[in-house]
Design an enzyme around this catalytic site. Sequence first.
Site, PDB file in Angstrom:
ATOM      1  N   ASP A   1       0.834  -1.192   0.000  1.00 23.65           N
ATOM      2  CA  ASP A   1       0.000   0.000   0.000  1.00 23.65           C
ATOM      3  C   ASP A   1       0.874   1.249   0.000  1.00 23.65           C
ATOM      4  O   ASP A   1       2.003   1.241   0.486  1.00 23.65           O
ATOM      5  CB  ASP A   1      -0.899   0.029   1.241  1.00 23.65           C
ATOM      6  CG  ASP A   1      -2.025  -0.994   1.185  1.00 23.65           C
ATOM      7  OD1 ASP A   1      -2.269  -1.549   0.098  1.00 23.65           O
ATOM      8  OD2 ASP A   1      -2.647  -1.234   2.237  1.00 23.65           O
ATOM      9  N   LYS A   2       0.320   2.325  -0.513  1.00 25.28           N
ATOM     10  CA  LYS A   2       1.046   3.599  -0.551  1.00 25.28           C
ATOM     11  C   LYS A   2       1.520   4.011   0.837  1.00 25.28           C
ATOM     12  O   LYS A   2       2.622   4.547   1.000  1.00 25.28           O
ATOM     13  CB  LYS A   2       0.142   4.684  -1.150  1.00 25.28           C
ATOM     14  CG  LYS A   2       0.815   6.031  -1.330  1.00 25.28           C
ATOM     15  CD  LYS A   2      -0.118   6.999  -2.044  1.00 25.28           C
ATOM     16  CE  LYS A   2       0.566   8.340  -2.272  1.00 25.28           C
ATOM     17  NZ  LYS A   2      -0.304   9.281  -3.024  1.00 25.28           N
TER      18      LYS A   2
END
Length: 224
Positions: free
Chosen positions: A52-53
């Site tokens: 995930d970012k």
Amino acid sequence: MEIEVVYQHSDFIIINKSEGISVHKDQEEQGLTELVAKQLNVPKVWLVHRLDKVTSGLLILALNAESAAEFSRLFSEHKIHKTYLALSNQKPKKKQGLIIGDMKKAREGAWKLCQTKDNPAITRFESVSCEPNLRLFILKPQTGKTHQLRVAMKSLGSPILGDGLYGKNTEKIDRTYLHATQLEFDYLNNFISVTCLPSQGQFWIKPTVFEQIQVYLTKPFLSK
């Protein structure tokens, strides 16, 4: 921006992805892979899994199509063992064990954990107190579902510190405290084990947190 290469092999590299960099299929993904390729002076690198970012830590990039195919097989057969570290300021319903359940889309891009177990997300975890209202979690996902660890933590009543999607009152927290700290796998009959400690974020560098991370690395937890 210089990308930290933690491990280099003739077929692949493992980088330490910074929090805030997207590797999903948007404009930023091409930027990340192009940046790494340019840094290594190679024509192309292959993204073989995702973070995930908001998650920092270890990310594998293949250097050729054959290696990318091999990693695709390893991931599909669950032969790559991943360990994550997370922090929470909420007390969990249980301190260790197994989190298992199907995941279903909720509102505004979030997911939720269900009671059913038809195609479940599975996470082993343990936790230890660092100081009052701050707890370290060691998470070992057995599957690779979207937002799996973030949803698992919320299901414990301990959303990840700084997670604006699954937690509350995160405005003053400098990041989401989830870090991919270890990868272990066999690649063409060679055992690979890579560890990368978190360093990006004011809570990761607190002495009480760093001490418990060191304890985990030297004294095996039940799930390790």
